[in-house]
Design a protein around this motif. Sequence first.
Motif: not given
Length: 333
Positions: A16-24, A272-276, A324-327
Amino acid sequence: MSLHTSAHATAGLPRLIADRLVRYGLILALVAVFAAFSLITPTFLTLANLQSILVNNFTLLAIVSIAMTFAVGSGGIDLSVGTAMDFASFAFVSLVLAGQPVALAAFAGLGAGALVGAFNALLISGIGVSPFLATLGTLFIGRSIQQLLTNGGNPVYLPPNGVPEAFRFLGHGTIWGFPVPLATAILIIAIAAVIFARTRFGRIILSIGIQPGVVRYSGIAAPAYIAATFVLVGLIAAAAGLILTATVTVYIPSSGNAFLLNAIGATFIGTTLSPLGRPNVAGTVLGVLLLSIVANGLLLTDLNFYWQQVGTGTLIFAVLALSFINRKAADRA
């Protein structure tokens, strides 16, 4: 809570933390770059330099990038935003030199940019040419026309003693101490945000970019919306052309193309700021701010110009790679 559930939740916490770091990642990159230049260059945090970033680096690129956001949001791209800027600039300067009122010259400049967008709309919606090829063709045609109009690419100057006050105000004026160019950029950003978030037009454009087939089968006239989008793109880019001309009091052929690659970069960084992974105004603005800070900071370090380009390109690649890695990870999950 059972031991199994607790262990599962604990194991999922790093993910979860990794996802947030990549998402933002964009916001983190912006903070990191700002902090780094604040430490490296003592003049970076001065009020004068921060104002320079907003007025000289951010303003024009933000306007052009908002135009690009509309094009990319519709599922296409516009490689001729610089051409729209240039045609607007040429019309603006030519009419001012001819002694026409500045307001009339400005409207003519906006009209010239809209005509570039209308030409793209005809190619894309009318004939069915892909946005990439259509706008690439417009880019080449526009460059050639500018060469013909200026006897091989000679700049068109306004005489220093012949610059109308209204013209000067557009490029260097202030409203209650706030620079007019920056105020114009903020107004365009706000209008774009409202269009995407609150209007049917904005929602349909984004839907066309995500699921064009669904939009088409729903009975919506997608070609008409795409055509209107490219006219709007040309109009917004033209506004940047007017401000550029009023700032430097000269028209330089093909000067608008200098903003093209950074506008594309800022727009795609913003996704990259958009979940989609979709274009959005907030992300584009942050992308522009990131590129503006990097350009200013590298300039203050006296780094070679070509290394500055390498640094900017590397940063764009890093932010997009994280997204890209996050998606990919989200798709596997």
